[in-house]
Design a protein around this motif. Structure first.
Motif, PDB file in Angstrom:
ATOM      1  N   VAL A  33       0.861  -1.156   0.064  1.00 25.41           N
ATOM      2  CA  VAL A  33      -0.178  -0.080   0.016  1.00 25.41           C
ATOM      3  C   VAL A  33       0.849   1.230   0.183  1.00 25.41           C
ATOM      4  O   VAL A  33       0.572   2.106  -0.717  1.00 25.41           O
ATOM      5  CB  VAL A  33      -0.994  -0.065   1.310  1.00 25.41           C
ATOM      6  CG1 VAL A  33      -1.680   1.351   1.391  1.00 25.41           C
ATOM      7  CG2 VAL A  33      -1.935  -1.006   0.851  1.00 25.41           C
ATOM      8  N   ALA A  34       2.057   1.315   0.673  1.00 27.14           N
ATOM      9  CA  ALA A  34       2.779   2.445   0.835  1.00 27.14           C
ATOM     10  C   ALA A  34       3.642   2.557  -0.483  1.00 27.14           C
ATOM     11  O   ALA A  34       3.734   3.731  -1.047  1.00 27.14           O
ATOM     12  CB  ALA A  34       3.907   2.246   1.953  1.00 27.14           C
ATOM     13  N   LEU A  35       4.186   1.487  -1.163  1.00 30.96           N
ATOM     14  CA  LEU A  35       4.708   1.701  -2.732  1.00 30.96           C
ATOM     15  C   LEU A  35       3.481   2.223  -3.720  1.00 30.96           C
ATOM     16  O   LEU A  35       3.827   3.009  -4.550  1.00 30.96           O
ATOM     17  CB  LEU A  35       5.099   0.508  -2.932  1.00 30.96           C
ATOM     18  CG  LEU A  35       6.360  -0.251  -2.338  1.00 30.96           C
ATOM     19  CD1 LEU A  35       6.694  -1.340  -2.782  1.00 30.96           C
ATOM     20  CD2 LEU A  35       7.605   0.830  -2.414  1.00 30.96           C
ATOM     21  N   LEU A  36       2.360   1.751  -3.448  1.00 28.81           N
ATOM     22  CA  LEU A  36       1.178   2.273  -4.519  1.00 28.81           C
ATOM     23  C   LEU A  36       0.934   3.752  -4.254  1.00 28.81           C
ATOM     24  O   LEU A  36       0.825   4.498  -5.087  1.00 28.81           O
ATOM     25  CB  LEU A  36       0.011   1.389  -4.257  1.00 28.81           C
ATOM     26  CG  LEU A  36       0.166  -0.009  -5.042  1.00 28.81           C
ATOM     27  CD1 LEU A  36      -1.202  -0.699  -4.878  1.00 28.81           C
ATOM     28  CD2 LEU A  36       0.274   0.323  -6.590  1.00 28.81           C
ATOM     29  N   LEU A  37       0.957   4.083  -2.792  1.00 32.97           N
ATOM     30  CA  LEU A  37       0.777   5.561  -2.594  1.00 32.97           C
ATOM     31  C   LEU A  37       1.863   6.435  -3.194  1.00 32.97           C
ATOM     32  O   LEU A  37       1.708   7.409  -3.729  1.00 32.97           O
ATOM     33  CB  LEU A  37       0.534   5.607  -1.205  1.00 32.97           C
ATOM     34  CG  LEU A  37       0.088   6.950  -0.682  1.00 32.97           C
ATOM     35  CD1 LEU A  37      -1.161   7.585  -1.388  1.00 32.97           C
ATOM     36  CD2 LEU A  37       0.120   7.079   0.947  1.00 32.97           C
ATOM     37  N   GLY A  38       3.187   5.835  -2.901  1.00 27.93           N
ATOM     38  CA  GLY A  38       4.085   6.526  -3.315  1.00 27.93           C
ATOM     39  C   GLY A  38       4.289   6.773  -4.964  1.00 27.93           C
ATOM     40  O   GLY A  38       4.561   7.794  -5.558  1.00 27.93           O
ATOM     41  N   LEU A  39       3.926   5.638  -5.569  1.00 25.85           N
ATOM     42  CA  LEU A  39       3.684   5.670  -6.961  1.00 25.85           C
ATOM     43  C   LEU A  39       2.789   6.538  -7.481  1.00 25.85           C
ATOM     44  O   LEU A  39       3.014   7.265  -8.306  1.00 25.85           O
ATOM     45  CB  LEU A  39       3.696   4.184  -7.651  1.00 25.85           C
ATOM     46  CG  LEU A  39       3.398   4.213  -9.032  1.00 25.85           C
ATOM     47  CD1 LEU A  39       4.787   4.579  -9.773  1.00 25.85           C
ATOM     48  CD2 LEU A  39       3.075   2.703  -9.317  1.00 25.85           C
ATOM     49  N   GLY A  40       1.643   6.718  -6.838  1.00 25.04           N
ATOM     50  CA  GLY A  40       0.472   7.587  -7.164  1.00 25.04           C
ATOM     51  C   GLY A  40       1.061   9.188  -7.157  1.00 25.04           C
ATOM     52  O   GLY A  40       0.862   9.943  -7.885  1.00 25.04           O
ATOM     53  N   GLY A  45       3.001  14.353  -9.037  1.00 21.70           N
ATOM     54  CA  GLY A  45       3.969  15.253  -9.565  1.00 21.70           C
ATOM     55  C   GLY A  45       4.563  15.411 -10.816  1.00 21.70           C
ATOM     56  O   GLY A  45       4.837  16.384 -11.516  1.00 21.70           O
ATOM     57  N   ALA A  46       4.740  14.140 -11.583  1.00 18.84           N
ATOM     58  CA  ALA A  46       5.207  14.393 -12.823  1.00 18.84           C
ATOM     59  C   ALA A  46       4.016  14.927 -13.900  1.00 18.84           C
ATOM     60  O   ALA A  46       4.576  15.969 -14.647  1.00 18.84           O
ATOM     61  CB  ALA A  46       5.377  12.777 -13.603  1.00 18.84           C
TER      62      ALA A  46
END
Length: 136
Positions: A33-40, A45-46
């Motif tokens: 979940v933390a990785l998906l949140l970071g990816l989102g 940002g991009a």
């Protein structure tokens, strides 16, 4: 009485053995979940960075086009060159009445390097108008 206590203890031990590894699964779920949140957040940002770059290119292109138009040159050729040098693409250029120029610029969102992920997020577009203020 001692046999009953021994049975309870062995039952507790059996229940605990059935729960082994449950914490690992929970930690893996939290990490996913933390990785998906970071990816989102990285994707947002991009996209925001691409929108800002497209807006800057449109602003500069419109200003350069209006200045070129005022000086008697082709506004859209000048705007296209400025937008291209800003790393964006000119979508449209419309010289208006009274010396105004409207420019729409686009920039690919995501990675700017060629490859399978380049432009995967689509394009960010921005518009700008420059020139003398129009009085109604």
């Amino acid at each position: 009485m001692t046999s009953r206590v021994a049975a309870c203890r062995s039952g507790e031990r059996g229940a605990r053995l059935g729960e082994r590894g449950a914490g690992t699964v929970l930690v893996l779920g939290v990490v996913a979940v933390a990785l998906l949140l970071g990816l989102g957040l990285a994707v947002l940002g991009a996209a925001q960075a691409a929108r800002g770059a497209a807006q800057a290119a449109a602003d500069l292109g419109a200003l350069a086009g209006a200045t070129a138009l005022r000086d008697g040159f082709d506004a859209c050729v000048t705007a296209q060159e400025v937008v291209r040098r800003s790393g964006s693409r000119l979508v449209s250029c419309e010289p208006g009445g009274g010396g105004t120029v409207r420019v729409v610029a686009a920039r690919a969102a995501g990675l700017q390097t060629p490859g399978p992920w380049a432009g995967v997020l689509g394009e960010a577009r921005a518009a700008a108008r420059a020139g003398p203020r129009q009085v109604p």
